[in-house]
Design a protein around this motif. Sequence first.
Motif, PDB file in Angstrom:
ATOM      1  N   PHE A  78      40.563  24.050  48.407  1.00  0.00           N
ATOM      2  CA  PHE A  78      39.144  23.669  48.431  1.00  0.00           C
ATOM      3  C   PHE A  78      38.355  24.531  49.393  1.00  0.00           C
ATOM      4  N   PHE A  79      38.967  24.845  50.546  1.00  0.00           N
ATOM      5  CA  PHE A  79      38.261  25.659  51.522  1.00  0.00           C
ATOM      6  C   PHE A  79      37.943  27.037  50.952  1.00  0.00           C
ATOM      7  N   LEU A  80      38.959  27.667  50.313  1.00  0.00           N
ATOM      8  CA  LEU A  80      38.768  29.037  49.829  1.00  0.00           C
ATOM      9  C   LEU A  80      37.703  29.084  48.735  1.00  0.00           C
ATOM     10  N   ILE A  81      37.744  28.134  47.811  1.00  0.00           N
ATOM     11  CA  ILE A  81      36.750  28.130  46.727  1.00  0.00           C
ATOM     12  C   ILE A  81      35.352  27.900  47.306  1.00  0.00           C
ATOM     13  N   TRP A  82      35.260  26.990  48.266  1.00  0.00           N
ATOM     14  CA  TRP A  82      33.979  26.741  48.936  1.00  0.00           C
ATOM     15  C   TRP A  82      33.466  28.025  49.587  1.00  0.00           C
ATOM     16  N   LEU A  83      34.386  28.734  50.275  1.00  0.00           N
ATOM     17  CA  LEU A  83      34.029  29.964  50.972  1.00  0.00           C
ATOM     18  C   LEU A  83      33.468  31.004  49.995  1.00  0.00           C
ATOM     19  N   PHE A  84      34.146  31.165  48.853  1.00  0.00           N
ATOM     20  CA  PHE A  84      33.710  32.192  47.896  1.00  0.00           C
ATOM     21  C   PHE A  84      32.422  31.786  47.180  1.00  0.00           C
ATOM     22  N   ASN A  85      32.126  30.495  47.189  1.00  0.00           N
ATOM     23  CA  ASN A  85      30.862  30.041  46.614  1.00  0.00           C
ATOM     24  C   ASN A  85      29.705  30.192  47.583  1.00  0.00           C
ATOM     25  N   LYS A  86      29.982  29.945  48.846  1.00  0.00           N
ATOM     26  CA  LYS A  86      28.897  29.819  49.819  1.00  0.00           C
ATOM     27  C   LYS A  86      28.538  31.122  50.510  1.00  0.00           C
ATOM     28  N   VAL A  87      29.532  31.956  50.787  1.00  0.00           N
ATOM     29  CA  VAL A  87      29.253  33.171  51.565  1.00  0.00           C
ATOM     30  C   VAL A  87      28.926  34.315  50.611  1.00  0.00           C
ATOM     31  N   GLY A  88      27.661  34.736  50.647  1.00  0.00           N
ATOM     32  CA  GLY A  88      27.169  35.719  49.683  1.00  0.00           C
ATOM     33  C   GLY A  88      27.848  37.076  49.756  1.00  0.00           C
ATOM     34  N   TRP A  89      28.350  37.425  50.935  1.00  0.00           N
ATOM     35  CA  TRP A  89      28.981  38.730  51.113  1.00  0.00           C
ATOM     36  C   TRP A  89      30.116  38.951  50.108  1.00  0.00           C
ATOM     37  N   PHE A  90      30.823  37.870  49.780  1.00  0.00           N
ATOM     38  CA  PHE A  90      31.992  38.007  48.908  1.00  0.00           C
ATOM     39  C   PHE A  90      31.591  38.402  47.492  1.00  0.00           C
ATOM     40  N   PHE A  91      30.450  37.872  46.985  1.00  0.00           N
ATOM     41  CA  PHE A  91      30.037  38.260  45.629  1.00  0.00           C
ATOM     42  C   PHE A  91      28.833  39.197  45.653  1.00  0.00           C
ATOM     43  N   ASN A  92      28.683  39.926  46.771  1.00  0.00           N
ATOM     44  CA  ASN A  92      27.615  40.916  46.947  1.00  0.00           C
ATOM     45  C   ASN A  92      26.225  40.343  46.642  1.00  0.00           C
ATOM     46  N   TYR A  93      26.030  39.092  47.025  1.00  0.00           N
ATOM     47  CA  TYR A  93      24.721  38.423  46.924  1.00  0.00           C
ATOM     48  C   TYR A  93      24.180  38.434  45.497  1.00  0.00           C
ATOM     49  N   ASN A  94      25.068  38.427  44.536  1.00  0.00           N
ATOM     50  CA  ASN A  94      24.673  38.325  43.136  1.00  0.00           C
ATOM     51  C   ASN A  94      24.029  36.946  42.909  1.00  0.00           C
ATOM     52  N   ALA A  95      22.853  36.941  42.244  1.00  0.00           N
ATOM     53  CA  ALA A  95      22.108  35.685  42.101  1.00  0.00           C
ATOM     54  C   ALA A  95      22.912  34.618  41.372  1.00  0.00           C
ATOM     55  N   SER A  96      23.756  35.022  40.420  1.00  0.00           N
ATOM     56  CA  SER A  96      24.510  34.029  39.638  1.00  0.00           C
ATOM     57  C   SER A  96      25.780  33.578  40.362  1.00  0.00           C
ATOM     58  N   GLY A  97      26.138  34.244  41.479  1.00  0.00           N
ATOM     59  CA  GLY A  97      27.367  33.895  42.178  1.00  0.00           C
ATOM     60  C   GLY A  97      28.609  34.406  41.469  1.00  0.00           C
ATOM     61  N   MET A  98      28.413  35.204  40.405  1.00  0.00           N
ATOM     62  CA  MET A  98      29.554  35.741  39.647  1.00  0.00           C
ATOM     63  C   MET A  98      29.987  37.074  40.258  1.00  0.00           C
ATOM     64  N   ILE A  99      31.243  37.426  39.995  1.00  0.00           N
ATOM     65  CA  ILE A  99      31.660  38.793  40.308  1.00  0.00           C
ATOM     66  C   ILE A  99      31.979  39.479  38.988  1.00  0.00           C
ATOM     67  N   ASN A 100      31.554  40.737  38.854  1.00  0.00           N
ATOM     68  CA  ASN A 100      31.812  41.500  37.638  1.00  0.00           C
ATOM     69  C   ASN A 100      32.647  42.717  37.972  1.00  0.00           C
ATOM     70  N   SER A 101      33.650  42.942  37.149  1.00  0.00           N
ATOM     71  CA  SER A 101      34.564  44.037  37.430  1.00  0.00           C
ATOM     72  C   SER A 101      33.967  45.361  36.969  1.00  0.00           C
ATOM     73  N   PRO A 102      33.764  46.326  37.890  1.00  0.00           N
ATOM     74  CA  PRO A 102      33.291  47.640  37.471  1.00  0.00           C
ATOM     75  C   PRO A 102      34.398  48.367  36.706  1.00  0.00           C
ATOM     76  N   PRO A 103      34.050  49.261  35.770  1.00  0.00           N
ATOM     77  CA  PRO A 103      35.103  49.946  35.018  1.00  0.00           C
ATOM     78  C   PRO A 103      35.874  50.909  35.908  1.00  0.00           C
ATOM     79  N   MET A 104      37.190  50.811  35.855  1.00  0.00           N
ATOM     80  CA  MET A 104      38.048  51.749  36.596  1.00  0.00           C
ATOM     81  C   MET A 104      39.140  52.234  35.672  1.00  0.00           C
ATOM     82  N   THR A 105      39.597  53.454  35.924  1.00  0.00           N
ATOM     83  CA  THR A 105      40.598  54.022  35.029  1.00  0.00           C
ATOM     84  C   THR A 105      41.950  54.147  35.711  1.00  0.00           C
TER      85      THR A 105
END
Lengths: 262, 358
Positions: free
Chosen positions: B142-169
Amino acid sequence: MTERNIGDVILKVDNISLSFGVMKVLDDISFDVRQGEIRSIIGPNGAGKSSMLNVINGFYHPQQGSITFKGNTRKQMAPHVAASQGIARTFQNIALFKGMSTLDNIMTGRNLKMKTNLFWQALHIGPARTEEIENREAAERIIDFLDIQAIRKKPVGKLPYGLQKRVELGRALAAEPDLLLLDEPMAGMNSEEKEDMCRFIIDVNDEFGTTITLIEHDMGVVMDLSDRVLVLDYGKQLADDVPDKVRTNQTVIDAYLGVPHE
Amino acid sequence: MIYRETGQFKSSYESDQALFPIKQDRYVILGVLIVTFGVVPGLLNEYWLNAILLPFLIYALAALGLNILTGYCGQVSLGTGGFMAVGAFSVYKLMIAFPELGFIPLVLLSGVITAAVGALFGLPSLRIKGFYLAVATLAAQFFLIWLFNKVGWFFNYNASGMINSPPMTVFGVIITGPEGDMTGKYYLVATFVALFALVAKNLARGRIGRNWMAIRDMDIAAELIGVRPLIAKLSAFAVSSFYIGMAGALYFAVWLGSAEPTEAFDINQSFLVLFMIIIGGLGSVLGSFLGAGFMVLMPILLKNIMVDGFGTDAALAAHIEIITVGVLIIGFLIVEPHGLARLWRIAKEKMRLWPFPH
């Protein structure tokens, strides 16, 4: 019996007192164990024998007194430190790793002899593989010694009681200890199994030169095997002498047989 | 029958301690590897790879991780979802910050970060055991999920709170995100799983694995023969979290492409992976695969049978599916509480002796 080869004091216990709350379990106990000796601790139920062993290998921490093992004096220590100094033991109620095979139990007994790190272990090449094979050879020597070749791959939880006791002795021997503590190695055995176990204890002492301290209730066994016997009763030290003297000691007889109340 | 070790003599401890001492087992494993890497990608279409095999392999990796902790070392954990999230968010931040390192090192690195977090949350295991430890790891979840929801740094302050994977090869093939090549994804994940299954097997048969099992079976006796509980338990937490972190990283970057912590890594994930190892078999590498296969394939199979076979309404089928999976789990646990891996072992024993009963 062959000529006994008894050396200097290897373990010295000084004025150990241990209590749990108001219960005084051990009261000012002092004794020593000499190199190469078979030393017995006897006493009626609740005398504090197992507690004494637990103090020696660091599982209980006494309130008073000190323990000197191979020249190092200490009051308290963690059990794994005692193990690394060369103290191994077996338990009154078998404490084997039930989900593991006989071989794995004995190999676990050698864990302090094995040093390779996580990286080599993960790849299982180079030093990890060499180490595994070297220790397997040592484990197989113990398996041969105890005559348990047929059960080396069997899970120990399914073995009969007598064999489990033997595997537990094997696990303790695998550590190549200087001092071996045996807590009632013959409890619950029939006479044939007892004879086997006595033979193993004598052989361990004779061939490996291992110093042995054992707790046992079978007086015949104790008197035959031991070089010296320590008698405890209600945490107090009643006697500490050679078997023949202990046998005729009046306080010991009273403790075991009871004294008439006036 | 065919499965028999008669005539296969071993003359060294090395061959007796081999990974698969019996010849037939070696052939089976070789066959599985050939099918996995040679036959499957050419034979199956994108739907199969994406909807069935990728989740199966990724969950198998997570199940391996949890099995190291729970099956081998005996420490129950309900923090799997949280640790997968640590892996996912680590690989996300690393992919943004250090894309030049390459995707495979980044996945390994996020595993290492998760290992550190796992060891930290494993500290309570030195004092508490069993159900109480499970509750303590629940706090991690619960703590970790809360942390990833609340602290914007983890999802680069994306408005939706989502993380999107950039294309890598990897080797010139796009692996991550929605544009990734499906066959490439499959090869990458399958290679990860195969290599780390081997590592798990190696750890389990060496000193470290025996120390874990010793702690699991009788911790007091283990300590008295020199196993240090601190090191054994924390190393189990670390190695387990390393696996789970990598699984989380692959789950997010390769399979999902985008993730939202409460949805993708909630407590249900923890239970799902725990069910996998219970059904598959605690303390068994094979069991991790069987359990993951059962829990991933069974719902899809049921759905296909009901919707396509009997024409059941999709919503109704979804409910029946949940009920059936639940009943199957209970049924399995009654018939064989030690899991599918034990059933397989019993089958092998029977095959060795067939046609004789003993």
